[in-house]
Scaffold this motif. Structure first.
Motif, mmCIF file in Angstrom:
data_model
loop_
_atom_site.group_PDB
_atom_site.id
_atom_site.type_symbol
_atom_site.label_atom_id
_atom_site.label_comp_id
_atom_site.label_asym_id
_atom_site.label_seq_id
_atom_site.Cartn_x
_atom_site.Cartn_y
_atom_site.Cartn_z
ATOM 1 N N SER A 302 -22.108 -11.171 -19.136
ATOM 2 C CA SER A 302 -22.543 -12.564 -19.006
ATOM 3 C C SER A 302 -23.892 -12.644 -18.306
ATOM 4 N N SER A 303 -24.818 -13.381 -18.910
ATOM 5 C CA SER A 303 -26.166 -13.488 -18.355
ATOM 6 C C SER A 303 -26.583 -14.922 -18.043
ATOM 7 N N CYS A 304 -25.879 -15.898 -18.615
ATOM 8 C CA CYS A 304 -26.414 -17.260 -18.652
ATOM 9 C C CYS A 304 -26.114 -18.089 -17.410
ATOM 10 N N ILE A 305 -25.281 -17.638 -16.500
ATOM 11 C CA ILE A 305 -25.021 -18.365 -15.265
ATOM 12 C C ILE A 305 -25.369 -17.457 -14.092
ATOM 13 N N LYS A 306 -26.339 -17.868 -13.323
ATOM 14 C CA LYS A 306 -26.783 -17.032 -12.208
ATOM 15 C C LYS A 306 -25.908 -17.225 -10.977
ATOM 16 N N GLU A 307 -25.556 -18.488 -10.669
ATOM 17 C CA GLU A 307 -24.754 -18.772 -9.482
ATOM 18 C C GLU A 307 -23.633 -19.753 -9.801
ATOM 19 N N TYR A 308 -22.446 -19.425 -9.316
ATOM 20 C CA TYR A 308 -21.314 -20.351 -9.329
ATOM 21 C C TYR A 308 -21.177 -20.892 -7.914
ATOM 22 N N MET A 309 -21.297 -22.202 -7.759
ATOM 23 C CA MET A 309 -21.303 -22.794 -6.416
ATOM 24 C C MET A 309 -20.220 -23.862 -6.280
ATOM 25 N N LEU A 310 -19.738 -24.042 -5.057
ATOM 26 C CA LEU A 310 -18.811 -25.113 -4.736
ATOM 27 C C LEU A 310 -19.529 -26.179 -3.924
ATOM 28 N N VAL A 311 -19.205 -27.439 -4.208
ATOM 29 C CA VAL A 311 -19.820 -28.582 -3.533
ATOM 30 C C VAL A 311 -18.706 -29.495 -3.038
ATOM 31 N N PRO A 312 -18.761 -29.925 -1.769
ATOM 32 C CA PRO A 312 -17.714 -30.814 -1.266
ATOM 33 C C PRO A 312 -17.713 -32.156 -1.999
ATOM 34 N N SER A 313 -16.559 -32.778 -2.046
ATOM 35 C CA SER A 313 -16.458 -34.134 -2.569
ATOM 36 C C SER A 313 -17.105 -35.093 -1.573
ATOM 37 N N PRO A 314 -17.859 -36.081 -2.053
ATOM 38 C CA PRO A 314 -18.491 -37.029 -1.128
ATOM 39 C C PRO A 314 -17.502 -37.983 -0.474
ATOM 40 N N ASP A 315 -16.250 -37.946 -0.916
ATOM 41 C CA ASP A 315 -15.235 -38.856 -0.377
ATOM 42 C C ASP A 315 -14.614 -38.358 0.921
ATOM 43 N N LYS A 316 -14.905 -37.128 1.301
ATOM 44 C CA LYS A 316 -14.284 -36.540 2.487
ATOM 45 C C LYS A 316 -15.355 -36.050 3.459
ATOM 46 N N PRO A 317 -15.066 -36.045 4.765
ATOM 47 C CA PRO A 317 -16.030 -35.517 5.739
ATOM 48 C C PRO A 317 -16.173 -34.007 5.605
#
Length: 609
Positions: A302-317
């Motif tokens: 696999s070459s087409c995705i360099k980074e898999y990242m997680l992002v918090p939901s804006p609904d929670k602190p």
């Protein structure tokens, strides 16, 4: 007789004492000392502060002269990759005393070649980095140090402009010198050619133009001409002065000094730089935390995705969501160890896990499976963001068939043209609704396909530009084109980027419905300046790398500390939900309804409420 001289001496002493008193009275009157002392003494009696002398210090501090820069000292240091970097120390006169006001280590420059490049290319880049750092330190300790002496560190914009101007002048002088040397060499070569016998063309001979060579190359089998290959190359990289990476180091150090002088948190000081005043409410940026690093530098197909990242939901602190991200990272680490052993646990320079993927879906599936094990809901508790880095997987080689164009290598041995990439990403991302942002899905040169992708996906997720935009120092003066839009822009405080340029560009792009994303570099240093910058600018996201390694974790800790501090003083504003600016392709003009529009215009719909 002895009494006369004594009398004259007494008169002289009295006169000198009277003159001294007159000068003292004038001195104190001109500086308003008696009046100020009377005011503070009278008010202090009624205020009855617990620390009398501390109260006096705070009062008179407001009348002190502003600090001025006395010395800028730079030396060699190391970043998180063990590469040479710049440590910058700023000394100022504060209350008649010289003190070290701020010190920071700035990584040098972003890598210019991939880690899978040839050994000689990597070695050459290492030499260039070392040369850049040495030259930057030389410029800082001489020219810039001299020009900044006596400068008020609170004038961030003027300081950034001054340092940038110095580098531009040095670059102009170097260009002029190189041009003169090239001209002299050309004159010498022409004179030598004239002296050579038989150097001219024979009668009737015509020089073969470069165009004729290109025509020969464009012919297919049997010498027949074919359609020209349309491969739009990337823009040539900006030629920077060796050592120009000192600009970001100075800018960051002066910004930190300004906050120290004002006695306020760095994020609060930065908010005054952007908005002209301290904000009553602050919004926390959402961290983009890298879990997997894939792409061309990783094992697997696999070459087409360099980074898999997680992002918090804006609904929670953040104090709830950041521990969730860390839990997913640790769960995946244990899962890899249990399945493949310790030898399979590869950690990159940013702390991300490097696993062998043969399909881009594998990374997404692993992350979602881990969230399910931890009883987290993808898209609700945590979202996913992908750095696609389209410019890194584009193949510029021209295939034998002249009808083909340059392609993107999505999987080893599987290539797609830009039009096919639009369908590829739309189909893949349609199966993973938890993905809320992608970065650089295509090159900017494929502006038509970029806009087509925006039309299909911009209502569901952010399409963020990183490599497709110029650095802030150039972007701030460029006119934005309607034929190319994004819904977010990535900024980095490195190389020739200054705090002022990033703030200016952020305002400009936010007015054009783009979210601000601040990003750490590859070789980062263990400070949290970028976090304060993101909070002060009210950036939407901050891209920090993995929840591993000290220089990355310190930024997560700083986010949590600022959130707690703002909450305690009731300055924390609630985060808004994701609002994806819709980017659409307008219908073609009436007279060209049947014709293909090569450069479509776009208009952006209002943000969702």
């Amino acid at each position: 007789m002895s009494s006369v001289p004594k009398s004259m001496s007494s008169v002289r002493e009295a006169r000198e004492l009277y003159d001294l008193k007159e000068k003292a009275a004038k001195f104190y009157a001109e500086n308003g000392v008696p009046k100020k002392m009377e005011e503070i003494l009278n008010s202090m009696f009624y205020d009855n502060p617990p620390d009398v002398y501390g109260h006096l210090v705070n009062f008179f501090q407001g009348f002190a002269k502003p600090p001025t820069i006395t010395k800028l000292k730079a030396c060699k240091a190391f970043d998180s990759k063990g590469q040479t970097a710049i440590q910058t120390d700023l000394h100022c006169i504060v209350n008649n005393k010289e003190k070290l006001l701020s010190s920071t280590v700035s990584s040098s420059v972003s890598p210019t070649v991939l880690e899978i490049a040839k050994p000689e290319e990597l070695e050459e880049e290492c030499k260039e980095r070392e040369q850049n750092v040495n030259e930057a330190i030389q410029i800082l300790n001489t020219k810039i140090c001299t020009e900044l002496q006596g400068f008020d560190p609170l004038n961030q914009n003027e300081a950034d402009a001054l340092v940038t101007g110095i580098i531009k002048d040095l670059k102009a002088a170097e260009d002029e010198k190189l041009a003169q040397e090239a001209e002299n060499k050309e004159s010498t070569d022409d004179a030598a050619d004239d002296k050579k016998p038989g150097s001219g063309l024979s009668k009737g001979d015509k020089p073969k133009s470069a165009n004729s060579k290109n025509k020969d190359k464009g012919k297919g089998k049997g010498g027949k001409g074919g359609a020209p290959v349309v491969v739009v190359p990337d823009e040539p990289k900006e030629k920077m002065l060796c050592g120009s990476n000192c600009i970001s180091a100075v800018s960051k150090t002066i910004c930190m000094a300004g906050a120290e002088i004002q006695g306020v948190p760095l994020y609060e000081y930065i908010s005054t730089l952007k908005y002209g005043q301290t904000q009553k409410q602050y919004r926390m940026p959402l961290p983009m935390v890298t879990i997997f690093l894939s792409g061309r530098t990783a094992p697997g197909k696999s070459s087409c995705i360099k980074e898999y990242m997680l992002v918090p939901s804006p609904d929670k602190p953040l104090n709830e969501t950041i521990p969730m991200i860390v839990a997913v990272y640790n769960d995946l680490t244990k899962s890899i160890l249990n399945k493949s052993g310790v030898q399979a646990k590869n950690i990159t320079d940013i702390g991300a896990l490097m696993v062998s993927f043969d399909r881009p879906e594998q990374g997404l599936d692993l992350i979602q499976e881990s969230m399910t094990r931890l009883e987290l809901k993808p898209g609700e508790d945590l979202c996913i963001a992908l750095n696609l880095a389209g410019h890194e997987i584009f193949d510029y080689s021209v295939p034998p068939n002249v009808d083909e164009k340059g392609k993107y290598e999505v999987i080893t041995g599987q290539q797609k043209v830009a039009d096919d990439m639009v369908d590829f990403w739309a189909e893949l991302l349609g199966r993973y609704p938890a993905v809320m942002a992608i970065i650089d899905p295509l090159r900017k040169q494929e502006d038509r396909q970029w806009m087509m992708l925006c039309e299909r996906l911009s209502e569901k997720l952010y399409i963020i530009g990183d490599n497709v935009w110029h650095r802030p120092g150039l972007l701030k003066d460029e006119e934005l084109q309607e034929s190319f839009k994004s819904s977010g822009v990535v900024f980095k405080l490195e190389s020739m980027n200054t705090v002022s340029d990033i703030i200016t560009c952020a305002k400009k792009m936010e007015d054009n419905s783009n979210e601000t994303v601040l990003s750490c570099g590859i070789g980062d240093s263990p400070d949290s300046v970028l976090v304060d910058l993101a909070v002060g600018m009210k950036a939407r996201f901050i891209k920090i790398g993995a929840p591993c390694r000290g220089e990355r974790v310190c930024k997560l800790n700083r986010l949590l500390a600022i959130e707690t501090s703002l909450k305690d003083c009731d300055k924390l504003s609630p985060l808004e939900g994701f609002q994806f600016p819709t980017i659409t392709l307008p219908p073609p003009p009436p007279e060209e309804e049947s014709a293909e529009v090569d450069q479509p215009e776009v208009k952006e719909s209002p943000k969702k409420k």
